[in-house]
Design an enzyme around this catalytic site. Structure first.
Site, PDB file in Angstrom:
ATOM      1  N   ALA A   9       0.842  -1.208   0.000  1.00 38.88           N
ATOM      2  CA  ALA A   9       0.000   0.000   0.000  1.00 38.88           C
ATOM      3  C   ALA A   9       0.870   1.247   0.000  1.00 38.88           C
ATOM      4  O   ALA A   9       0.688   2.156   0.811  1.00 38.88           O
ATOM      5  CB  ALA A   9      -0.929  -0.029   1.215  1.00 38.88           C
ATOM      6  N   GLY A  13       0.835   1.376  -5.264  1.00 43.61           N
ATOM      7  CA  GLY A  13      -0.269   0.514  -4.807  1.00 43.61           C
ATOM      8  C   GLY A  13      -1.522   1.348  -4.573  1.00 43.61           C
ATOM      9  O   GLY A  13      -2.623   0.999  -5.029  1.00 43.61           O
ATOM     10  N   ALA A 132       4.386   8.498  -8.860  1.00 47.54           N
ATOM     11  CA  ALA A 132       3.531   8.830  -7.717  1.00 47.54           C
ATOM     12  C   ALA A 132       4.374   8.875  -6.450  1.00 47.54           C
ATOM     13  O   ALA A 132       5.438   8.274  -6.397  1.00 47.54           O
ATOM     14  CB  ALA A 132       2.428   7.780  -7.566  1.00 47.54           C
ATOM     15  N   LYS A 188      14.962  -0.355 -20.078  1.00 47.49           N
ATOM     16  CA  LYS A 188      14.762   0.540 -18.926  1.00 47.49           C
ATOM     17  C   LYS A 188      15.877   0.324 -17.904  1.00 47.49           C
ATOM     18  O   LYS A 188      16.382   1.281 -17.304  1.00 47.49           O
ATOM     19  CB  LYS A 188      13.380   0.263 -18.319  1.00 47.49           C
ATOM     20  CG  LYS A 188      13.060   1.044 -17.065  1.00 47.49           C
ATOM     21  CD  LYS A 188      11.967   2.056 -17.313  1.00 47.49           C
ATOM     22  CE  LYS A 188      11.725   3.083 -16.218  1.00 47.49           C
ATOM     23  NZ  LYS A 188      11.697   2.617 -14.880  1.00 47.49           N
ATOM     24  N   SER A 256      15.088   8.761  -9.369  1.00 45.72           N
ATOM     25  CA  SER A 256      14.387   8.080  -8.270  1.00 45.72           C
ATOM     26  C   SER A 256      15.390   7.560  -7.239  1.00 45.72           C
ATOM     27  O   SER A 256      15.117   7.587  -6.030  1.00 45.72           O
ATOM     28  CB  SER A 256      13.526   6.943  -8.822  1.00 45.72           C
ATOM     29  OG  SER A 256      14.321   6.040  -9.555  1.00 45.72           O
ATOM     30  N   GLU A 268      17.099   0.339  -4.830  1.00 44.24           N
ATOM     31  CA  GLU A 268      16.932  -0.959  -5.490  1.00 44.24           C
ATOM     32  C   GLU A 268      18.223  -1.336  -6.237  1.00 44.24           C
ATOM     33  O   GLU A 268      18.180  -2.007  -7.268  1.00 44.24           O
ATOM     34  CB  GLU A 268      15.705  -0.913  -6.406  1.00 44.24           C
ATOM     35  CG  GLU A 268      14.420  -0.749  -5.595  1.00 44.24           C
ATOM     36  CD  GLU A 268      13.149  -0.600  -6.421  1.00 44.24           C
ATOM     37  OE1 GLU A 268      12.233  -1.430  -6.284  1.00 44.24           O
ATOM     38  OE2 GLU A 268      13.060   0.369  -7.193  1.00 44.24           O
TER      39      GLU A 268
HETATM   40  P1  NAD Z   1       6.609   2.187  -1.889  1.00 47.13           P
HETATM   41  O1  NAD Z   1       7.807   1.979  -1.042  1.00 47.13           O
HETATM   42  O2  NAD Z   1       5.928   3.528  -1.862  1.00 47.13           O
HETATM   43  O3  NAD Z   1       5.504   1.091  -1.555  1.00 47.13           O
HETATM   44  C1  NAD Z   1       5.791  -0.236  -1.328  1.00 47.13           C
HETATM   45  C2  NAD Z   1       4.865  -0.716  -0.225  1.00 47.13           C
HETATM   46  O4  NAD Z   1       4.941  -2.134  -0.147  1.00 47.13           O
HETATM   47  C3  NAD Z   1       5.251  -0.187   1.168  1.00 47.13           C
HETATM   48  O5  NAD Z   1       4.091   0.365   1.764  1.00 47.13           O
HETATM   49  C4  NAD Z   1       5.689  -1.440   1.908  1.00 47.13           C
HETATM   50  O6  NAD Z   1       5.422  -1.391   3.297  1.00 47.13           O
HETATM   51  C5  NAD Z   1       4.826  -2.481   1.212  1.00 47.13           C
HETATM   52  N1  NAD Z   1       5.290  -3.864   1.422  1.00 47.13           N
HETATM   53  C6  NAD Z   1       6.512  -4.393   1.220  1.00 47.13           C
HETATM   54  N2  NAD Z   1       6.524  -5.711   1.549  1.00 47.13           N
HETATM   55  C7  NAD Z   1       5.266  -6.004   1.960  1.00 47.13           C
HETATM   56  C8  NAD Z   1       4.645  -7.183   2.443  1.00 47.13           C
HETATM   57  N3  NAD Z   1       5.313  -8.319   2.583  1.00 47.13           N
HETATM   58  N4  NAD Z   1       3.335  -7.134   2.787  1.00 47.13           N
HETATM   59  C9  NAD Z   1       2.632  -5.979   2.682  1.00 47.13           C
HETATM   60  N5  NAD Z   1       3.168  -4.820   2.240  1.00 47.13           N
HETATM   61  C10 NAD Z   1       4.469  -4.842   1.885  1.00 47.13           C
HETATM   62  O7  NAD Z   1       7.059   1.829  -3.379  1.00 47.13           O
HETATM   63  P2  NAD Z   1       6.530   2.437  -4.756  1.00 47.13           P
HETATM   64  O8  NAD Z   1       7.133   3.797  -4.963  1.00 47.13           O
HETATM   65  O9  NAD Z   1       5.051   2.291  -4.834  1.00 47.13           O
HETATM   66  O10 NAD Z   1       7.255   1.484  -5.795  1.00 47.13           O
HETATM   67  C11 NAD Z   1       6.886   0.133  -6.022  1.00 47.13           C
HETATM   68  C12 NAD Z   1       7.729  -0.369  -7.198  1.00 47.13           C
HETATM   69  O11 NAD Z   1       7.387   0.393  -8.358  1.00 47.13           O
HETATM   70  C13 NAD Z   1       9.241  -0.156  -7.003  1.00 47.13           C
HETATM   71  O12 NAD Z   1       9.962  -1.208  -7.573  1.00 47.13           O
HETATM   72  C14 NAD Z   1       9.524   1.139  -7.755  1.00 47.13           C
HETATM   73  O13 NAD Z   1      10.847   1.257  -8.232  1.00 47.13           O
HETATM   74  C15 NAD Z   1       8.543   1.009  -8.913  1.00 47.13           C
HETATM   75  N6  NAD Z   1       8.150   2.291  -9.488  1.00 47.13           N
HETATM   76  C16 NAD Z   1       7.720   3.300  -8.698  1.00 47.13           C
HETATM   77  C17 NAD Z   1       7.344   4.514  -9.273  1.00 47.13           C
HETATM   78  C18 NAD Z   1       6.822   5.657  -8.438  1.00 47.13           C
HETATM   79  O14 NAD Z   1       6.626   6.736  -9.003  1.00 47.13           O
HETATM   80  N7  NAD Z   1       6.597   5.508  -7.154  1.00 47.13           N
HETATM   81  C19 NAD Z   1       7.414   4.667 -10.671  1.00 47.13           C
HETATM   82  C20 NAD Z   1       7.848   3.587 -11.461  1.00 47.13           C
HETATM   83  C21 NAD Z   1       8.224   2.403 -10.855  1.00 47.13           C
HETATM   84  O1  KPL Z   2      13.527   6.240 -14.545  1.00 55.91           O
HETATM   85  C1  KPL Z   2      14.197   7.157 -14.141  1.00 55.91           C
HETATM   86  C2  KPL Z   2      14.436   7.223 -12.678  1.00 55.91           C
HETATM   87  O2  KPL Z   2      14.673   8.293 -12.125  1.00 55.91           O
HETATM   88  O3  KPL Z   2      14.347   6.145 -12.058  1.00 55.91           O
HETATM   89  C3  KPL Z   2      14.831   8.124 -15.119  1.00 55.91           C
HETATM   90  C4  KPL Z   2      14.265   9.479 -15.096  1.00 55.91           C
HETATM   91  C5  KPL Z   2      14.593   7.618 -16.521  1.00 55.91           C
HETATM   92  C6  KPL Z   2      16.240   8.303 -14.874  1.00 55.91           C
HETATM   93  O4  KPL Z   2      16.351   9.153 -13.818  1.00 55.91           O
END
Ligand code: NAD
Ligand code: KPL
Length: 309
Positions: A9, A13, A132, A188, A256, A268
């Protein structure tokens, strides 16, 4: 209407939960523990705000623990790559051969590990440019509109999941089906390997990487070779030029990974340069600059007191 479970969440999520709930899908958020359920019960529901915080909507989605017995049809795995396997293990008994999992993790390695754990479950990997962040627990801000590519991780005779794509697009989750998701993930990954670690090492915005163009070009050339060795020639094609385009387009962004470091969050790394270095060793592809970059990122994270795993 579809039955969705969302494991994790956090920012993405909650972003998906709100948009699916807005379309009347049944959404269950799977949270870590009873304390998280109590915390959720003190909110007005899952919140979603636009980038300017002009409007916020709350959606009364349900929350549950992994130990719940309800079978899972559609699962969105929305945790970080380093939590993905442990999170899936907790709900594996609730999955069946008719379940569909959407994996949102950045980098590479976690998706393949999950498909290996669950050979009979359809695992779709996502490569997304949506952005987000959380304003408060269970309250996401939709910071960057984007597009999501979705595709099967393993070869299948199953049809393209048209109902799923239609439902996601109707919910404003703009997505396209691809038969080449691995190629998108590799491309990516290469972009993230070339940009993110250096923005952490030099503590700079993406655009400031222009000052380190020689190092970027060397790493890009090695990444091109690695993609070729990994059987991903299409992802390798024109990679250096593509990476410079991304740097130009995102010049004013803080990557990020740099944001994670600045906010003292675990990165990561193991699924970005860690995965690329492990693959270069396994494939006997000589990438000294990439290994040096990974080692320097590792040391920089250590110096910040952050996890290097
Ligand atoms: P986040 O850290 O905001 O959310 C992850 C959530 O998962 C946390 O609330 C954590 O407590 C929960 N979690 C982890 N293990 C758990 C478990 N066993 N049971 C229940 N909950 C659990 O992460 P995010 O920013 O939403 O990113 C998620 C993935 O998406 C990552 O790999 C990130 O790199 C990728 N991503 C994020 C964005 C972004 O804008 N946030 C964009 C592109 C890709
Ligand atoms: O995906 C990205 C990130 O910040 O994780 C870009 C903008 C492509 C590289 O910074």
């Amino acid at each position: 209407m579809m039955n969705w479970h969302i494991l994790g969440a956090g920012s993405l999520g909650c972003l998906w939960a709100a948009r699916l709930a807005a379309q009347q899908h049944h959404v269950q958020l799977i949270v870590r523990d009873a304390a998280a359920i109590t915390a959720y019960q003190h909110t007005a529901g899952v919140g979603l705000s636009d980038a300017q915080h002009h409007s916020t909507q709350y959606y009364p989605v349900q929350v549950q623990l992994a130990t719940d017995s309800q079978p899972i049809d559609y699962l969105l795995l929305a945790c970080k790559a380093y939590d993905a396997q442990a999170a899936i293990s907790q709900i594996a008994h609730r999955l069946s051969s008719s379940s569909v999992i959407v994996l949102l993790q950045n980098g590479l390695g976690s998706q393949q590990a999950i498909q290996t754990m669950l050979p009979h479950v359809r695992c779709l990997a996502a490569s997304s440019t949506e952005g987000a962040y959380l304003l408060a627990p269970f309250h996401s801000v939709f910071a960057g509109q984007g597009h999501t590519q979705l595709g099967d991780l393993q070869a299948t005779t199953q049809a393209v999941p048209q109902d799923l794509l239609t439902a996601l697009n109707a919910a404003g989750i703009h997505c396209t089906w691809t038969t080449q998701i691995t190629e998108h993930l590799w491309r990516k990954l290469a972009i993230n390997c070339a940009i993110n670690p250096m923005t952490v090492i030099y503590n700079c915005l993406n655009g400031e990487l222009l000052h380190y163009s020689e190092r970027i070009n060397t790493v890009c050339q090695e990444l091109e070779q690695l993609l070729q060795h990994a059987g991903q020639p299409a992802a390798a094609h024109d990679l250096t030029a593509q990476i410079w385009q991304v740097i130009e387009k995102t010049a004013s962004n803080s990557s990020s990974m740099r944001q994670d470091v600045q906010q003292r969050r675990r990165t990561e790394i193991s699924y970005i340069t860690g995965f690329a270095c492990a693959q270069s060793i396994a494939l006997e592809c000589h990438t000294p600059a990439l290994h040096q970059l990974h080692a320097q990122l590792h040391d920089t994270l250590s110096a910040h007191g952050l996890s290097t795993a």
